[in-house]
Design a protein around this motif. Structure first.
Motif, PDB file in Angstrom:
ATOM      1  N   LEU A  64       0.845  -1.205   0.000  1.00  0.00           N
ATOM      2  CA  LEU A  64       0.000   0.000   0.000  1.00  0.00           C
ATOM      3  C   LEU A  64       0.879   1.254   0.000  1.00  0.00           C
ATOM      4  N   VAL A  65       1.909   1.218   0.845  1.00  0.00           N
ATOM      5  CA  VAL A  65       2.833   2.365   0.932  1.00  0.00           C
ATOM      6  C   VAL A  65       3.566   2.544  -0.393  1.00  0.00           C
ATOM      7  N   LEU A  66       4.037   1.420  -0.966  1.00  0.00           N
ATOM      8  CA  LEU A  66       4.806   1.498  -2.211  1.00  0.00           C
ATOM      9  C   LEU A  66       3.929   1.914  -3.390  1.00  0.00           C
ATOM     10  N   ALA A  67       2.611   1.741  -3.249  1.00  0.00           N
ATOM     11  CA  ALA A  67       1.711   2.093  -4.345  1.00  0.00           C
ATOM     12  C   ALA A  67       1.421   3.589  -4.379  1.00  0.00           C
ATOM     13  N   ILE A  68       1.756   4.297  -3.285  1.00  0.00           N
ATOM     14  CA  ILE A  68       1.499   5.742  -3.255  1.00  0.00           C
ATOM     15  C   ILE A  68       2.376   6.403  -4.317  1.00  0.00           C
ATOM     16  N   PRO A  69       1.816   7.253  -5.168  1.00  0.00           N
ATOM     17  CA  PRO A  69       2.644   7.908  -6.180  1.00  0.00           C
ATOM     18  C   PRO A  69       3.697   8.809  -5.544  1.00  0.00           C
ATOM     19  N   VAL A  70       4.746   9.112  -6.264  1.00  0.00           N
ATOM     20  CA  VAL A  70       5.898   9.927  -5.859  1.00  0.00           C
ATOM     21  C   VAL A  70       6.736   9.245  -4.775  1.00  0.00           C
ATOM     22  N   GLY A  85       6.313   6.348  -3.370  1.00  0.00           N
ATOM     23  CA  GLY A  85       6.377   4.898  -3.489  1.00  0.00           C
ATOM     24  C   GLY A  85       7.401   4.472  -4.536  1.00  0.00           C
ATOM     25  N   GLY A  86       7.276   3.212  -5.002  1.00  0.00           N
ATOM     26  CA  GLY A  86       8.215   2.722  -6.000  1.00  0.00           C
ATOM     27  C   GLY A  86       8.207   1.210  -6.013  1.00  0.00           C
ATOM     28  N   SER A 111      10.498  -0.922  -4.780  1.00  0.00           N
ATOM     29  CA  SER A 111      10.762  -1.397  -3.421  1.00  0.00           C
ATOM     30  C   SER A 111      11.204  -0.182  -2.632  1.00  0.00           C
ATOM     31  N   LEU A 112      11.289  -0.336  -1.293  1.00  0.00           N
ATOM     32  CA  LEU A 112      11.666   0.803  -0.459  1.00  0.00           C
ATOM     33  C   LEU A 112      13.044   1.338  -0.837  1.00  0.00           C
ATOM     34  N   SER A 113      13.946   0.418  -1.247  1.00  0.00           N
ATOM     35  CA  SER A 113      15.327   0.854  -1.494  1.00  0.00           C
ATOM     36  C   SER A 113      15.463   1.703  -2.749  1.00  0.00           C
ATOM     37  N   VAL A 114      14.447   1.734  -3.581  1.00  0.00           N
ATOM     38  CA  VAL A 114      14.527   2.601  -4.757  1.00  0.00           C
ATOM     39  C   VAL A 114      13.423   3.657  -4.737  1.00  0.00           C
ATOM     40  N   SER A 115      12.930   3.996  -3.518  1.00  0.00           N
ATOM     41  CA  SER A 115      11.875   5.004  -3.419  1.00  0.00           C
ATOM     42  C   SER A 115      12.343   6.180  -2.570  1.00  0.00           C
ATOM     43  N   TYR A 116      11.639   7.288  -2.677  1.00  0.00           N
ATOM     44  CA  TYR A 116      11.945   8.443  -1.823  1.00  0.00           C
ATOM     45  C   TYR A 116      11.756   8.089  -0.348  1.00  0.00           C
ATOM     46  N   THR A 117      10.776   7.219  -0.075  1.00  0.00           N
ATOM     47  CA  THR A 117      10.552   6.807   1.318  1.00  0.00           C
ATOM     48  C   THR A 117      11.828   6.200   1.894  1.00  0.00           C
ATOM     49  N   GLY A 118      12.493   5.355   1.075  1.00  0.00           N
ATOM     50  CA  GLY A 118      13.739   4.727   1.510  1.00  0.00           C
ATOM     51  C   GLY A 118      14.808   5.772   1.767  1.00  0.00           C
ATOM     52  N   THR A 119      14.970   6.723   0.826  1.00  0.00           N
ATOM     53  CA  THR A 119      15.966   7.793   0.995  1.00  0.00           C
ATOM     54  C   THR A 119      15.687   8.557   2.283  1.00  0.00           C
ATOM     55  N   SER A 132      16.556   7.143  -9.043  1.00  0.00           N
ATOM     56  CA  SER A 132      17.810   7.686  -9.569  1.00  0.00           C
ATOM     57  C   SER A 132      17.729   9.179  -9.851  1.00  0.00           C
ATOM     58  N   ARG A 133      16.680   9.862  -9.369  1.00  0.00           N
ATOM     59  CA  ARG A 133      16.599  11.297  -9.605  1.00  0.00           C
ATOM     60  C   ARG A 133      17.592  12.036  -8.715  1.00  0.00           C
ATOM     61  N   LEU A 134      18.167  13.124  -9.267  1.00  0.00           N
ATOM     62  CA  LEU A 134      19.294  13.776  -8.608  1.00  0.00           C
ATOM     63  C   LEU A 134      18.872  14.680  -7.450  1.00  0.00           C
ATOM     64  N   PHE A 135      19.771  14.807  -6.471  1.00  0.00           N
ATOM     65  CA  PHE A 135      19.661  15.803  -5.414  1.00  0.00           C
ATOM     66  C   PHE A 135      20.801  16.805  -5.614  1.00  0.00           C
ATOM     67  N   ILE A 136      20.757  17.928  -4.900  1.00  0.00           N
ATOM     68  CA  ILE A 136      21.748  18.992  -5.127  1.00  0.00           C
ATOM     69  C   ILE A 136      23.178  18.459  -5.059  1.00  0.00           C
ATOM     70  N   GLY A 137      23.442  17.661  -4.012  1.00  0.00           N
ATOM     71  CA  GLY A 137      24.795  17.144  -3.826  1.00  0.00           C
ATOM     72  C   GLY A 137      25.267  16.344  -5.044  1.00  0.00           C
TER      73      GLY A 137
END
Lengths: 331, 319
Positions: B174-180, B182-183, B185-193, B271-276
């Motif tokens: 359910l959590v992974l299905a949330i757009p933005v 989610g993803g 798996s957790l390790s490739v989602s913003y939630t994981g980051t 894989s979307r970039l952050f400032i760093g």
């Protein structure tokens, strides 16, 4: 009439320490009640039990007839002036004073007006915008008093509020507090270790020692007729006379107290007994003299107008038999 | 009366002699000199190395790159800053700032009860245990921790296993299905980051908050309660304002550390970039030092505004 505060067999233990040990107490509405005792005697814990910061281990507390156990401090119409004032450093003076009204949901304009009035009552008008850190000790004390009075409490608790002030200011505040209490007719409960303060301000005094009340009574009773050695010694540093001494001079084998100012010093042999002067301390209005009598050290206070004997001189001592107060404590 | 030999009978003692003795006397007479000696090294360090490199960075950001030759054009221009406002670059900035804000908020919420417990209740052994617990994550290598988190969050990882055992996979899905957020798996989602950032920077929030709470005298809490404030009111009107400087200090750490980090989002996250990462890419493979410098100025400006706003809101009034 319902008592302002009633303690029935109240105890408060911290682990094995009996801070308050089986205390019975009744405070009359509208009186100035002092709890007097050395540090660690349980007087502050009693105050905290009334405020609600502590809960009794055993016994029953009533405030104006209502059970107080289990009632949190914020639901008691009782306010405290803390020993170190506990003013909020992030609020200015008027916000500090209005705090109690603010948390009760009084409107901004209204609470400002009431707070300014309270500041006038404690003679700090126009200080509202200052920070507590910018005030002197005496001024902070007044702010703490105004803050506690603004809620119109049924009982005002004062935890050694004058302890941090210098002598002059302390005497001035004593008078002001007493006058304020008369004017507002609020029950004041005052904790102090200074017997002078308790004697001069209170209507009634409870003397505490080791978690128990040793004696309760008016200042005159406590001063003139102490019931135990502890009270005689702690309140006004009386001469405590052992049973053997009392038996020789008053015919009864009992502990007795004798006020230093009741002891007369002469140079003939016409006194009750004779002794050797071991120390003379000049106190300004009087001279305090220690005399060694029958293996005992007695103190006498001479008015400054009377010439003081020299150290080492032999003097005669006498007193009115009625001044020798026999105590209840078992010999 | 007998005295030890070292005790002199003179009113004024002779000088101790020797270089250090004389030095001590000189410094006692001229406290300004002592201050100068103590402050010179750190001031030189800050002035030359720290501020110098910062200035070099600022200067670089006002240069531009020649897009054909790839050479740096050393003329002062705002062209590079203009490039920051391209949609792709604005995305990076917004993503980083949102992540930093959410991490900071979550860190403040998680840290407060821990800090409160440590400041109010923990004594002796428990206090030592608190410091150990708060600091322990700082002692192990940052990379190891991040990779450990990857193992925890991966699709075949510990968390998936645990959720399966507890028959709660539906919740994770359910959590992974949330757009933005989610993803796959957790390790490739913003939630994981977010989770890894929160874990790694949490000590930097706990410690200043705990220090601030430690300085709030107990009797202020009692006074508030005594004056009729319910616990929630005491929290809002006394405890929080007094703890705020510490929490702001902590938030400066969590916010700026998240803004500048380029390793965590690379290992755990989409894989979307952050400032760093953008800075890393621009100064490395792309060779666009001016744009990298301009990117670096962004967190500095944001932190400036953040501190200014915090001051305006009275966060430092209790200092």
């Amino acid at each position: 009439m319902t008592a302002a505060v009633t303690f029935q067999n109240v105890s408060r233990h911290f682990g094995t320490v009996r801070a308050v040990d089986d205390v019975d107490l009744e405070i009359v509405p509208g009186e100035f009640f002092a709890m007097l005792g050395p540090s660690g005697s349980g007087k502050t814990t009693c105050l905290r039990l009334i405020a609600g910061f502590e809960q009794p281990t055993a016994g029953h507390i009533e405030i104006f007839g209502e059970t107080a156990e289990g009632v949190p401090p914020y639901r008691r119409n009782v306010n405290t002036v803390f020993q170190d004032y506990a003013l909020f450093p992030h609020l200015n003076v008027v916000e500090n004073v209005a705090y109690g009204l603010m948390v009760r949901g009084v409107g901004k304009a209204e609470r400002r007006k009431v707070a300014e009035e309270a500041l006038e009552l404690v003679q700090l008008p126009g200080y509202g915008a200052r920070r507590p850190g910018q005030l002197s000790g005496g001024q902070r004390q007044r702010v703490a008093l105004a803050r506690a009075l603004v809620n119109k409490p049924k009982v005002l608790l004062l935890d050694e509020p004058l302890g941090a002030l210098d002598l002059k200011l302390r005497e001035q505040m004593q008078e002001e507090l007493k006058a304020l209490q008369k004017r507002l007719a609020i029950t004041f409960v005052f904790v102090t270790h200074d017997q002078g303060e308790a004697l001069s301000m209170a209507d009634r005094i409870a003397v505490f020692n080791e978690g128990r009340i040793m004696q309760t009574g008016s200042p005159e009773e406590i001063y003139q007729r102490p019931q135990s050695r502890f009270v005689a010694d702690f309140v006004g540093s009386s001469n405590v006379l052992p049973p053997a001494f009392v038996e020789r001079h008053a015919g009864q084998k009992r502990w007795a107290s004798l006020r230093p100012e009741s002891v007369r010093i002469g140079n003939g042999a016409d006194g009750v007994t004779t002794g050797t002067v071991v120390a003379c301390n000049f106190l300004g209005a009087s001279t305090r003299i220690a005399v060694e009598v029958e293996g005992l050290r007695l103190h006498a206070v001479l008015p400054a107008s009377q010439p003081a004997p020299a150290e080492g001189e032999t003097v005669s001592l006498s007193w009115e038999p009625a001044q020798l107060h026999l105590m209840d404590e078992a010999p | 009366m007998n005295s030890p030999a070292a005790v002199s009978t003179n009113a004024i003692l002779p000088g101790r002699g020797g270089l250090f003795g004389q030095l001590a006397d000189v410094l006692w007479r001229r406290p300004g000199l002592l201050l100068l000696i103590m402050l010179a090294p750190p001031v030189l360090w800050l002035g030359v190395i720290y501020l110098g490199s910062l200035f070099a960075l600022l200067a670089q950001s006002f240069f531009s790159i020649d897009e054909f030759s790839g050479l740096i054009n050393y003329e002062l221009t705002l062209k590079t800053y203009g490039e920051l406002f391209r949609p792709s670059n604005m995305d990076i900035i917004l993503r980083s700032v949102s992540m930093a804000a959410v991490v900071t908020l979550a860190a403040a919420i998680v840290a407060f009860p821990i800090a409160y417990y440590a400041a109010r209740y923990a004594r002796g052994k428990w206090k030592a245990l608190f410091y150990l617990g708060a600091m322990l994550p700082l002692w192990s290598s940052y990379l190891v921790k991040v990779y450990a988190w990857k193992l925890i969050l991966a699709k075949e990882g510990i968390l998936t296993w645990l959720f399966t055992k507890l028959h709660l996979m539906w919740l994770l899905e359910l959590v992974l299905a949330i757009p933005v957020i989610g993803g796959n798996s957790l390790s490739v989602s913003y939630t994981g980051t977010f989770l890894v950032f929160l874990y790694v920077w949490l000590p930097f929030m706990i410690l200043p908050t705990q220090a601030a709470l430690e300085r709030v005298p107990v009797n202020l809490i009692e006074a508030s309660s005594d004056l009729g404030a319910a616990p929630g009111q005491t929290f809002r009107t006394v405890l929080l304002p007094l703890a705020l400087p510490g929490m702001v200090a902590g938030s400066i750490f969590t916010f700026s550390l998240t803004l500048g980090d380029y390793i965590i989002p690379q290992i755990v996250g989409s894989s979307r970039l952050f400032i760093g990462q953008a800075v890393y890419a621009q100064q490395g493979t792309a060779g666009n030092i001016p744009l990298a410098a301009a990117f670096t100025v962004v967190p500095i400006v944001i932190m400036g505004f953040y501190l200014w706003g915090a001051k305006r809101l009275g966060a430092f009034d209790a200092l």
